[in-house]
Scaffold this motif. Structure first.
Motif, PDB file in Angstrom:
ATOM      1  N   ARG A  93     -78.681-126.765  -6.512  1.00 46.34           N
ATOM      2  CA  ARG A  93     -80.016-126.794  -5.929  1.00 46.34           C
ATOM      3  C   ARG A  93     -80.388-128.173  -5.404  1.00 46.34           C
ATOM      4  O   ARG A  93     -81.228-128.294  -4.542  1.00 46.34           O
ATOM      5  CB  ARG A  93     -81.042-126.333  -6.962  1.00 46.34           C
ATOM      6  CG  ARG A  93     -80.954-124.826  -7.193  1.00 46.34           C
ATOM      7  CD  ARG A  93     -81.747-124.369  -8.366  1.00 46.34           C
ATOM      8  NE  ARG A  93     -83.067-123.843  -8.333  1.00 46.34           N
ATOM      9  CZ  ARG A  93     -83.734-123.247  -7.377  1.00 46.34           C
ATOM     10  NH1 ARG A  93     -83.241-123.167  -6.193  1.00 46.34           N
ATOM     11  NH2 ARG A  93     -84.926-122.757  -7.574  1.00 46.34           N
ATOM     12  N   ASP A  94     -79.803-129.241  -5.932  1.00 50.13           N
ATOM     13  CA  ASP A  94     -80.138-130.581  -5.499  1.00 50.13           C
ATOM     14  C   ASP A  94     -79.240-130.996  -4.339  1.00 50.13           C
ATOM     15  O   ASP A  94     -78.075-131.310  -4.527  1.00 50.13           O
ATOM     16  CB  ASP A  94     -79.993-131.562  -6.663  1.00 50.13           C
ATOM     17  CG  ASP A  94     -80.436-132.957  -6.287  1.00 50.13           C
ATOM     18  OD1 ASP A  94     -81.408-133.091  -5.520  1.00 50.13           O
ATOM     19  OD2 ASP A  94     -79.791-133.909  -6.757  1.00 50.13           O
ATOM     20  N   ARG A  95     -79.763-130.954  -3.150  1.00 51.65           N
ATOM     21  CA  ARG A  95     -79.051-131.352  -1.933  1.00 51.65           C
ATOM     22  C   ARG A  95     -77.722-130.620  -1.724  1.00 51.65           C
ATOM     23  O   ARG A  95     -76.657-131.224  -1.739  1.00 51.65           O
ATOM     24  CB  ARG A  95     -78.833-132.848  -1.919  1.00 51.65           C
ATOM     25  CG  ARG A  95     -80.114-133.617  -1.841  1.00 51.65           C
ATOM     26  CD  ARG A  95     -79.820-135.048  -1.550  1.00 51.65           C
ATOM     27  NE  ARG A  95     -81.038-135.818  -1.623  1.00 51.65           N
ATOM     28  CZ  ARG A  95     -81.101-137.106  -1.456  1.00 51.65           C
ATOM     29  NH1 ARG A  95     -80.010-137.776  -1.199  1.00 51.65           N
ATOM     30  NH2 ARG A  95     -82.231-137.747  -1.534  1.00 51.65           N
ATOM     31  N   PRO A  96     -77.769-129.323  -1.502  1.00 55.82           N
ATOM     32  CA  PRO A  96     -76.534-128.593  -1.235  1.00 55.82           C
ATOM     33  C   PRO A  96     -75.934-128.999   0.113  1.00 55.82           C
ATOM     34  O   PRO A  96     -76.633-129.519   0.986  1.00 55.82           O
ATOM     35  CB  PRO A  96     -76.983-127.128  -1.228  1.00 55.82           C
ATOM     36  CG  PRO A  96     -78.428-127.172  -0.900  1.00 55.82           C
ATOM     37  CD  PRO A  96     -78.949-128.465  -1.461  1.00 55.82           C
ATOM     38  N   GLY A  97     -74.653-128.756   0.265  1.00 56.69           N
ATOM     39  CA  GLY A  97     -73.983-129.069   1.521  1.00 56.69           C
ATOM     40  C   GLY A  97     -72.597-128.461   1.562  1.00 56.69           C
ATOM     41  O   GLY A  97     -72.064-128.006   0.550  1.00 56.69           O
ATOM     42  N   VAL A  98     -72.014-128.492   2.751  1.00 51.61           N
ATOM     43  CA  VAL A  98     -70.665-127.976   2.947  1.00 51.61           C
ATOM     44  C   VAL A  98     -70.015-128.777   4.065  1.00 51.61           C
ATOM     45  O   VAL A  98     -70.693-129.213   5.004  1.00 51.61           O
ATOM     46  CB  VAL A  98     -70.682-126.451   3.278  1.00 51.61           C
ATOM     47  CG1 VAL A  98     -71.438-126.154   4.559  1.00 51.61           C
ATOM     48  CG2 VAL A  98     -69.282-125.878   3.322  1.00 51.61           C
ATOM     49  N   ALA A  99     -68.713-128.997   3.934  1.00 63.59           N
ATOM     50  CA  ALA A  99     -67.945-129.692   4.968  1.00 63.59           C
ATOM     51  C   ALA A  99     -66.653-128.919   5.195  1.00 63.59           C
ATOM     52  O   ALA A  99     -66.138-128.258   4.292  1.00 63.59           O
ATOM     53  CB  ALA A  99     -67.642-131.132   4.543  1.00 63.59           C
ATOM     54  N   ALA A 100     -66.151-129.004   6.412  1.00 63.61           N
ATOM     55  CA  ALA A 100     -64.926-128.280   6.768  1.00 63.61           C
ATOM     56  C   ALA A 100     -64.160-129.060   7.830  1.00 63.61           C
ATOM     57  O   ALA A 100     -64.706-129.942   8.494  1.00 63.61           O
ATOM     58  CB  ALA A 100     -65.266-126.890   7.307  1.00 63.61           C
ATOM     59  N   VAL A 101     -62.901-128.695   7.974  1.00 64.04           N
ATOM     60  CA  VAL A 101     -62.069-129.239   9.043  1.00 64.04           C
ATOM     61  C   VAL A 101     -61.454-128.062   9.796  1.00 64.04           C
ATOM     62  O   VAL A 101     -61.039-127.071   9.184  1.00 64.04           O
ATOM     63  CB  VAL A 101     -60.991-130.220   8.508  1.00 64.04           C
ATOM     64  CG1 VAL A 101     -60.004-129.517   7.600  1.00 64.04           C
ATOM     65  CG2 VAL A 101     -60.291-130.940   9.640  1.00 64.04           C
ATOM     66  N   THR A 102     -61.451-128.152  11.121  1.00 65.76           N
ATOM     67  CA  THR A 102     -60.904-127.087  11.962  1.00 65.76           C
ATOM     68  C   THR A 102     -59.392-127.228  12.059  1.00 65.76           C
ATOM     69  O   THR A 102     -58.825-128.252  11.686  1.00 65.76           O
ATOM     70  CB  THR A 102     -61.511-127.142  13.382  1.00 65.76           C
ATOM     71  OG1 THR A 102     -61.083-128.349  14.012  1.00 65.76           O
ATOM     72  CG2 THR A 102     -63.026-127.083  13.337  1.00 65.76           C
ATOM     73  N   TRP A 103     -58.750-126.222  12.606  1.00 66.80           N
ATOM     74  CA  TRP A 103     -57.295-126.235  12.770  1.00 66.80           C
ATOM     75  C   TRP A 103     -56.837-127.399  13.644  1.00 66.80           C
ATOM     76  O   TRP A 103     -55.709-127.863  13.527  1.00 66.80           O
ATOM     77  CB  TRP A 103     -56.818-124.907  13.345  1.00 66.80           C
ATOM     78  CG  TRP A 103     -57.438-124.594  14.677  1.00 66.80           C
ATOM     79  CD1 TRP A 103     -58.606-123.913  14.889  1.00 66.80           C
ATOM     80  CD2 TRP A 103     -56.975-124.987  15.961  1.00 66.80           C
ATOM     81  NE1 TRP A 103     -58.887-123.857  16.223  1.00 66.80           N
ATOM     82  CE2 TRP A 103     -57.903-124.518  16.918  1.00 66.80           C
ATOM     83  CE3 TRP A 103     -55.869-125.702  16.403  1.00 66.80           C
ATOM     84  CZ2 TRP A 103     -57.749-124.735  18.279  1.00 66.80           C
ATOM     85  CZ3 TRP A 103     -55.722-125.921  17.767  1.00 66.80           C
ATOM     86  CH2 TRP A 103     -56.657-125.430  18.684  1.00 66.80           C
ATOM     87  N   ASP A 104     -57.726-127.901  14.543  1.00 66.59           N
ATOM     88  CA  ASP A 104     -57.337-128.997  15.432  1.00 66.59           C
ATOM     89  C   ASP A 104     -57.907-130.349  14.984  1.00 66.59           C
ATOM     90  O   ASP A 104     -57.916-131.310  15.740  1.00 66.59           O
ATOM     91  CB  ASP A 104     -57.713-128.694  16.883  1.00 66.59           C
ATOM     92  CG  ASP A 104     -59.169-128.350  17.091  1.00 66.59           C
ATOM     93  OD1 ASP A 104     -59.910-128.186  16.099  1.00 66.59           O
ATOM     94  OD2 ASP A 104     -59.585-128.228  18.265  1.00 66.59           O
ATOM     95  N   GLY A 105     -58.351-130.429  13.723  1.00 60.92           N
ATOM     96  CA  GLY A 105     -58.724-131.706  13.151  1.00 60.92           C
ATOM     97  C   GLY A 105     -60.170-132.143  13.307  1.00 60.92           C
ATOM     98  O   GLY A 105     -60.528-133.248  12.901  1.00 60.92           O
TER      99      GLY A 105
END
Length: 153
Positions: A93-105
């Protein structure tokens, strides 16, 4: 900017647009501070500097704290469906987030910051991933109310 940088900026814009379009009901977004830069090689290493491009969107719709995790989940599922690798997920609940990298970087991140400001960032290959991916400037504070996203559960 070089032609390659323009292509990278266009790719970042496409990634942001696809992500924004995946969020329903559609909240209000605004273009935010974008950037370009160069990462120099570490001292003692013989390699070329790496240029990078970043593009960003700030969410203008006020997202209630109880819906912030849901928004992160919507974006995470969209990125997984695209086949991208999730590199970070904070579902608390405290500052949720998500990060990802694509197939091409290309790197993407969605994060909740101070006062409920939510930022979506795309960076080209070569961009160093900052700790919270708050790339330059201050995020716009949300001020648009939405019957769904702004409502407490």
């Amino acid at each position: 900017m070089t032609v390659d940088q323009l292509d990278a900026a266009e790719r970042c814009e496409t990634l942001l647009r696809e992500t924004v379009d995946a969020v329903r009901p559609a909240p209000a977004w605004r273009e935010a501070v974008s950037g370009t830069g160069v990462r120099l090689p570490p001292p003692g290493r013989e390699s070329e500097p790496h240029w990078y491009v970043t593009r960003r969107r700030d969410l203008l719709t006020l997202v209630s704290p109880c819906r912030q995790g849901e928004l992160v989940g919507v974006v995470e599922r969209h990125w997984r469906r695209r086949g991208w690798t999730i590199t970070s997920l904070t579902a608390g609940r405290d500052r949720p987030g998500v990060a990802a990298v694509t197939w091409d970087g290309y790197q993407l991140a969605l994060g909740v910051g101070e006062f409920g400001a939510i930022t979506l960032t795309a960076g080209s290959p070569g961009a160093a991933r900052p700790r919270r991916w708050a790339t330059g400037g201050v995020a716009s504070l949300p001020n648009v109310h939405c019957p769904y996203w702004s409502a407490p559960m």
